[in-house]
Design a protein around this motif. Structure first.
Motif, PDB file in Angstrom:
ATOM      1  N   THR A  34       0.826  -1.214   0.000  1.00  0.00           N
ATOM      2  CA  THR A  34       0.000   0.000   0.000  1.00  0.00           C
ATOM      3  C   THR A  34       0.859   1.263   0.000  1.00  0.00           C
ATOM      4  OG1 THR A  34      -0.134  -0.015   2.421  1.00  0.00           O
ATOM      5  CG2 THR A  34      -1.888  -1.149   1.205  1.00  0.00           C
ATOM      6  N   TYR A  35       2.174   1.099   0.040  1.00  0.00           N
ATOM      7  CA  TYR A  35       3.082   2.249   0.062  1.00  0.00           C
ATOM      8  C   TYR A  35       3.433   2.660  -1.358  1.00  0.00           C
ATOM      9  CZ  TYR A  35       3.827   0.622   4.864  1.00  0.00           C
ATOM     10  OH  TYR A  35       3.645   0.215   6.162  1.00  0.00           O
ATOM     11  N   ARG A  36       3.629   3.949  -1.526  1.00  0.00           N
ATOM     12  CA  ARG A  36       4.047   4.485  -2.823  1.00  0.00           C
ATOM     13  C   ARG A  36       5.283   5.359  -2.617  1.00  0.00           C
ATOM     14  NH1 ARG A  36      -0.386   2.574  -3.808  1.00  0.00           N
ATOM     15  NH2 ARG A  36      -1.968   2.737  -5.357  1.00  0.00           N
ATOM     16  N   PHE A  37       6.277   5.118  -3.466  1.00  0.00           N
ATOM     17  CA  PHE A  37       7.528   5.868  -3.389  1.00  0.00           C
ATOM     18  C   PHE A  37       7.752   6.566  -4.721  1.00  0.00           C
ATOM     19  CE2 PHE A  37       7.909   2.207  -0.564  1.00  0.00           C
ATOM     20  CZ  PHE A  37       8.139   2.861   0.637  1.00  0.00           C
ATOM     21  N   PHE A  38       8.171   7.818  -4.643  1.00  0.00           N
ATOM     22  CA  PHE A  38       8.338   8.645  -5.829  1.00  0.00           C
ATOM     23  C   PHE A  38       9.772   9.141  -5.919  1.00  0.00           C
ATOM     24  CE2 PHE A  38       3.996   8.981  -4.372  1.00  0.00           C
ATOM     25  CZ  PHE A  38       3.262   8.749  -5.523  1.00  0.00           C
ATOM     26  N   GLY A  39      10.284   9.193  -7.144  1.00  0.00           N
ATOM     27  CA  GLY A  39      11.602   9.750  -7.382  1.00  0.00           C
ATOM     28  C   GLY A  39      12.376   8.941  -8.398  1.00  0.00           C
ATOM     29  N   PHE A  40      13.071   9.642  -9.260  1.00  0.00           N
ATOM     30  CA  PHE A  40      13.962   9.013 -10.225  1.00  0.00           C
ATOM     31  C   PHE A  40      15.124   9.946 -10.461  1.00  0.00           C
ATOM     32  CE2 PHE A  40      15.574   8.474 -14.515  1.00  0.00           C
ATOM     33  CZ  PHE A  40      15.873   7.129 -14.506  1.00  0.00           C
ATOM     34  N   PRO A  41      16.331   9.548 -10.310  1.00  0.00           N
ATOM     35  CA  PRO A  41      16.858   8.234  -9.976  1.00  0.00           C
ATOM     36  C   PRO A  41      16.834   7.922  -8.478  1.00  0.00           C
ATOM     37  CG  PRO A  41      18.662   9.709 -10.485  1.00  0.00           C
ATOM     38  CD  PRO A  41      17.391  10.469 -10.712  1.00  0.00           C
ATOM     39  N   GLN A  43      14.842   8.159  -4.651  1.00  0.00           N
ATOM     40  CA  GLN A  43      13.539   8.369  -4.023  1.00  0.00           C
ATOM     41  C   GLN A  43      13.593   9.625  -3.164  1.00  0.00           C
ATOM     42  OE1 GLN A  43      12.177   5.151  -1.524  1.00  0.00           O
ATOM     43  NE2 GLN A  43      11.236   6.640  -0.165  1.00  0.00           N
ATOM     44  N   TRP A  44      12.567  10.456  -3.287  1.00  0.00           N
ATOM     45  CA  TRP A  44      12.531  11.670  -2.476  1.00  0.00           C
ATOM     46  C   TRP A  44      11.191  11.874  -1.784  1.00  0.00           C
ATOM     47  CZ3 TRP A  44       9.121  15.581  -3.773  1.00  0.00           C
ATOM     48  CH2 TRP A  44       8.588  15.544  -5.057  1.00  0.00           C
ATOM     49  N   LEU A  45      10.179  11.081  -2.144  1.00  0.00           N
ATOM     50  CA  LEU A  45       8.873  11.225  -1.518  1.00  0.00           C
ATOM     51  C   LEU A  45       8.266   9.848  -1.326  1.00  0.00           C
ATOM     52  CD1 LEU A  45       6.654  13.276  -0.638  1.00  0.00           C
ATOM     53  CD2 LEU A  45       5.725  13.072  -2.942  1.00  0.00           C
ATOM     54  N   GLY A  46       7.710   9.629  -0.149  1.00  0.00           N
ATOM     55  CA  GLY A  46       7.024   8.378   0.137  1.00  0.00           C
ATOM     56  C   GLY A  46       5.639   8.672   0.681  1.00  0.00           C
ATOM     57  N   TYR A  47       4.659   7.873   0.271  1.00  0.00           N
ATOM     58  CA  TYR A  47       3.296   8.002   0.791  1.00  0.00           C
ATOM     59  C   TYR A  47       2.912   6.667   1.415  1.00  0.00           C
ATOM     60  CZ  TYR A  47      -1.736   8.533   1.055  1.00  0.00           C
ATOM     61  OH  TYR A  47      -3.028   8.581   1.507  1.00  0.00           O
ATOM     62  N   TYR A  48       2.537   6.705   2.687  1.00  0.00           N
ATOM     63  CA  TYR A  48       2.262   5.488   3.435  1.00  0.00           C
ATOM     64  C   TYR A  48       0.784   5.286   3.733  1.00  0.00           C
ATOM     65  CZ  TYR A  48       7.255   5.833   3.997  1.00  0.00           C
ATOM     66  OH  TYR A  48       8.588   5.936   3.746  1.00  0.00           O
ATOM     67  N   GLY A  49      -0.074   6.137   3.235  1.00  0.00           N
ATOM     68  CA  GLY A  49      -1.507   6.040   3.483  1.00  0.00           C
ATOM     69  C   GLY A  49      -1.905   6.863   4.696  1.00  0.00           C
ATOM     70  N   ASP A  50      -3.172   7.132   4.818  1.00  0.00           N
ATOM     71  CA  ASP A  50      -3.725   7.908   5.942  1.00  0.00           C
ATOM     72  C   ASP A  50      -3.047   9.266   6.109  1.00  0.00           C
ATOM     73  OD1 ASP A  50      -5.512   5.856   6.528  1.00  0.00           O
ATOM     74  OD2 ASP A  50      -4.084   4.870   7.884  1.00  0.00           O
ATOM     75  N   GLY A  51      -2.593   9.852   5.019  1.00  0.00           N
ATOM     76  CA  GLY A  51      -1.982  11.178   5.079  1.00  0.00           C
ATOM     77  C   GLY A  51      -0.562  11.205   5.608  1.00  0.00           C
ATOM     78  N   PHE A  53       3.355  10.998   5.043  1.00  0.00           N
ATOM     79  CA  PHE A  53       4.340  11.186   3.984  1.00  0.00           C
ATOM     80  C   PHE A  53       5.741  11.165   4.576  1.00  0.00           C
ATOM     81  CE2 PHE A  53       0.611  13.242   2.244  1.00  0.00           C
ATOM     82  CZ  PHE A  53       0.647  12.882   0.908  1.00  0.00           C
ATOM     83  N   SER A  54       6.703  10.844   3.736  1.00  0.00           N
ATOM     84  CA  SER A  54       8.109  11.051   4.083  1.00  0.00           C
ATOM     85  C   SER A  54       8.730  11.881   2.960  1.00  0.00           C
ATOM     86  CB  SER A  54       8.852   9.727   4.239  1.00  0.00           C
ATOM     87  OG  SER A  54       8.954   9.058   3.002  1.00  0.00           O
ATOM     88  N   PHE A  55       9.617  12.766   3.329  1.00  0.00           N
ATOM     89  CA  PHE A  55      10.260  13.649   2.361  1.00  0.00           C
ATOM     90  C   PHE A  55      11.759  13.579   2.588  1.00  0.00           C
ATOM     91  CE2 PHE A  55      11.887  17.863   1.162  1.00  0.00           C
ATOM     92  CZ  PHE A  55      11.499  17.872  -0.163  1.00  0.00           C
ATOM     93  N   GLU A  56      12.499  13.290   1.522  1.00  0.00           N
ATOM     94  CA  GLU A  56      13.949  13.183   1.612  1.00  0.00           C
ATOM     95  C   GLU A  56      14.595  14.290   0.788  1.00  0.00           C
ATOM     96  OE1 GLU A  56      15.167   9.184   0.748  1.00  0.00           O
ATOM     97  OE2 GLU A  56      13.410   8.385   1.796  1.00  0.00           O
ATOM     98  N   VAL A  57      15.134  15.259   1.471  1.00  0.00           N
ATOM     99  CA  VAL A  57      15.705  16.440   0.828  1.00  0.00           C
ATOM    100  C   VAL A  57      16.878  16.067  -0.072  1.00  0.00           C
ATOM    101  CG1 VAL A  57      16.841  18.653   1.232  1.00  0.00           C
ATOM    102  CG2 VAL A  57      14.957  17.936   2.702  1.00  0.00           C
ATOM    103  N   PHE A  58      17.741  15.188   0.395  1.00  0.00           N
ATOM    104  CA  PHE A  58      18.923  14.838  -0.394  1.00  0.00           C
ATOM    105  C   PHE A  58      18.554  14.080  -1.669  1.00  0.00           C
ATOM    106  CE2 PHE A  58      20.928  15.352   3.842  1.00  0.00           C
ATOM    107  CZ  PHE A  58      21.711  16.442   3.506  1.00  0.00           C
ATOM    108  N   GLY A  59      17.503  13.278  -1.622  1.00  0.00           N
ATOM    109  CA  GLY A  59      17.031  12.605  -2.831  1.00  0.00           C
ATOM    110  C   GLY A  59      16.514  13.598  -3.856  1.00  0.00           C
ATOM    111  N   LEU A  60      15.747  14.585  -3.387  1.00  0.00           N
ATOM    112  CA  LEU A  60      15.241  15.625  -4.282  1.00  0.00           C
ATOM    113  C   LEU A  60      16.392  16.439  -4.861  1.00  0.00           C
ATOM    114  CD1 LEU A  60      12.796  17.124  -5.479  1.00  0.00           C
ATOM    115  CD2 LEU A  60      12.828  18.570  -3.452  1.00  0.00           C
TER     116      LEU A  60
END
Length: 84
Positions: A34-41, A43-51, A53-60
């Protein structure tokens, strides 16, 4: 005239490319249960449900720098081709 000589345009295009490539399924969006991870190459954003989120500055930042590098490289290649 060098299209990407304007740094603001380079930064804007890099940011847009980072966002667009992050939401393309199979390239930048990875689904793990149920988790969604965003970023290429990277990962910089993760969505775990129920609002949650995780945000990774160095990935962005890494993604932004990678796309900036490729845009500068593409600009130099096109400049050389168009001079001939």
């Amino acid at each position: 005239m060098n299209l990407l000589s304007n740094k603001k345009l380079l930064y804007l295009l890099s940011f847009i490319a980072t966002i667009i490539f992050s939401i393309i399924p199979g390239i930048g969006m990875k689904i793990d249960g149920t988790y969604r991870f965003f970023g290429f190459p990277a990962q910089w954003l993760g969505y775990y449900g129920d609002g949650q989120f995780s945000f990774e500055v160095f990935g962005l930042l890494l993604n932004f720098l990678v796309f900036s590098f490729f845009l500068i490289l593409l600009n130099k290649i096109l400049k050389k081709i168009l001079e001939i």
